[in-house]
Design a protein around this motif. Sequence first.
Motif, PDB file in Angstrom:
ATOM      1  N   GLU A  52     -10.737  20.991  -4.754  1.00 44.42           N
ATOM      2  CA  GLU A  52      -9.283  20.880  -4.693  1.00 44.42           C
ATOM      3  C   GLU A  52      -8.720  21.952  -3.765  1.00 44.42           C
ATOM      4  O   GLU A  52      -9.208  23.080  -3.749  1.00 44.42           O
ATOM      5  CB  GLU A  52      -8.719  21.048  -6.110  1.00 44.42           C
ATOM      6  CG  GLU A  52      -7.295  20.618  -6.251  1.00 44.42           C
ATOM      7  CD  GLU A  52      -6.845  20.630  -7.700  1.00 44.42           C
ATOM      8  OE1 GLU A  52      -6.036  19.777  -8.046  1.00 44.42           O
ATOM      9  OE2 GLU A  52      -7.316  21.486  -8.482  1.00 44.42           O
ATOM     10  N   ASP A  53      -7.713  21.581  -2.992  1.00 47.54           N
ATOM     11  CA  ASP A  53      -7.084  22.507  -2.032  1.00 47.54           C
ATOM     12  C   ASP A  53      -8.113  23.086  -1.072  1.00 47.54           C
ATOM     13  O   ASP A  53      -8.106  24.281  -0.764  1.00 47.54           O
ATOM     14  CB  ASP A  53      -6.344  23.643  -2.757  1.00 47.54           C
ATOM     15  CG  ASP A  53      -5.201  23.139  -3.608  1.00 47.54           C
ATOM     16  OD1 ASP A  53      -4.490  22.213  -3.156  1.00 47.54           O
ATOM     17  OD2 ASP A  53      -4.999  23.666  -4.717  1.00 47.54           O
ATOM     18  N   GLY A  64      -3.644  14.241   2.107  1.00 45.24           N
ATOM     19  CA  GLY A  64      -2.346  13.640   1.821  1.00 45.24           C
ATOM     20  C   GLY A  64      -1.437  14.652   1.157  1.00 45.24           C
ATOM     21  O   GLY A  64      -1.870  15.731   0.752  1.00 45.24           O
ATOM     22  N   ARG A  65      -0.188  14.264   1.063  1.00 43.60           N
ATOM     23  CA  ARG A  65       0.797  15.142   0.433  1.00 43.60           C
ATOM     24  C   ARG A  65       0.419  15.409  -1.020  1.00 43.60           C
ATOM     25  O   ARG A  65      -0.278  14.624  -1.652  1.00 43.60           O
ATOM     26  CB  ARG A  65       2.184  14.481   0.444  1.00 43.60           C
ATOM     27  CG  ARG A  65       2.786  14.318   1.784  1.00 43.60           C
ATOM     28  CD  ARG A  65       4.199  13.777   1.715  1.00 43.60           C
ATOM     29  NE  ARG A  65       4.578  13.277   0.396  1.00 43.60           N
ATOM     30  CZ  ARG A  65       5.470  12.327   0.202  1.00 43.60           C
ATOM     31  NH1 ARG A  65       6.065  11.755   1.205  1.00 43.60           N
ATOM     32  NH2 ARG A  65       5.776  11.935  -1.021  1.00 43.60           N
ATOM     33  N   ASP A  66       0.919  16.514  -1.543  1.00 44.58           N
ATOM     34  CA  ASP A  66       0.747  16.775  -2.971  1.00 44.58           C
ATOM     35  C   ASP A  66       1.387  15.618  -3.731  1.00 44.58           C
ATOM     36  O   ASP A  66       2.471  15.150  -3.378  1.00 44.58           O
ATOM     37  CB  ASP A  66       1.406  18.104  -3.358  1.00 44.58           C
ATOM     38  CG  ASP A  66       0.632  19.306  -2.828  1.00 44.58           C
ATOM     39  OD1 ASP A  66      -0.542  19.136  -2.458  1.00 44.58           O
ATOM     40  OD2 ASP A  66       1.214  20.399  -2.789  1.00 44.58           O
ATOM     41  N   THR A 105      -4.446   9.560   2.231  1.00 40.83           N
ATOM     42  CA  THR A 105      -3.772   8.828   1.171  1.00 40.83           C
ATOM     43  C   THR A 105      -2.313   8.665   1.593  1.00 40.83           C
ATOM     44  O   THR A 105      -1.737   9.534   2.248  1.00 40.83           O
ATOM     45  CB  THR A 105      -3.838   9.570  -0.181  1.00 40.83           C
ATOM     46  OG1 THR A 105      -3.289  10.879  -0.023  1.00 40.83           O
ATOM     47  CG2 THR A 105      -5.260   9.673  -0.680  1.00 40.83           C
ATOM     48  N   GLU A 106      -1.754   7.541   1.239  1.00 43.47           N
ATOM     49  CA  GLU A 106      -0.366   7.253   1.590  1.00 43.47           C
ATOM     50  C   GLU A 106       0.543   7.640   0.435  1.00 43.47           C
ATOM     51  O   GLU A 106       0.126   7.639  -0.724  1.00 43.47           O
ATOM     52  CB  GLU A 106      -0.209   5.756   1.865  1.00 43.47           C
ATOM     53  CG  GLU A 106      -1.113   5.237   2.961  1.00 43.47           C
ATOM     54  CD  GLU A 106      -1.170   3.714   2.987  1.00 43.47           C
ATOM     55  OE1 GLU A 106      -0.644   3.060   2.061  1.00 43.47           O
ATOM     56  OE2 GLU A 106      -1.756   3.192   3.938  1.00 43.47           O
ATOM     57  N   ALA A 107       1.769   7.937   0.772  1.00 45.64           N
ATOM     58  CA  ALA A 107       2.766   8.172  -0.278  1.00 45.64           C
ATOM     59  C   ALA A 107       2.921   6.869  -1.059  1.00 45.64           C
ATOM     60  O   ALA A 107       2.878   5.780  -0.497  1.00 45.64           O
ATOM     61  CB  ALA A 107       4.087   8.587   0.336  1.00 45.64           C
TER      62      ALA A 107
END
Length: 180
Positions: free
Chosen positions: A118-119, A35-37, A167-169
């Motif tokens: 992470e990342d 998902g986005r950061d 994951t959604e915003a």
Amino acid sequence: MDSCFPAVIGNEKLRRRLAIEIKEGKFPHAYILAGRDGSGKMTLAMNIAAALACKNRHTLPCGECDSCRKILGGFSPDVLILRKEEGKKEFSVGLIREIKNGLYIAPNEMEKRVYIIEDADLMNVSAQNAFLKMLEEPPHYAVFLLLCANVGNLLDTIKSRAPVLYTEAIPEEDVRAYLL
């Protein structure tokens, strides 16, 4: 199910799915959380780790038992958070070798040992290939949560062994309501 991941905002379907898998003992050895950061990947990963060890089965995680407090407070020896080296643009194979060196050490306090990477999408090809062996033949207690913004950077062989969950915003009104 009384409550699932109450500290995580939004992502209702995902939260419910994960809670069912944990309660039924069907949680897999690896997931890619994409998902986005700022979409809550790390918060979700920490809450998954706590839920896997939680003593209270009505609310996952309860946040109150010793296991939850240690994990959510960042003090559990069985939850390892791995990040790329500061100042580096990508994850090196050396960091993956560090994981491999401790992989077969049994958990100290939990039934599982959770590795949060992470990342993960910043792992170079050598690192991904080194990590692949661990994904193919993990010890029964190992759980890998790979957090990434760009699933396309991961090798297909990694994605074939760790299902991708998106994951959604989080809607602004949900964030506002949570903070109030």
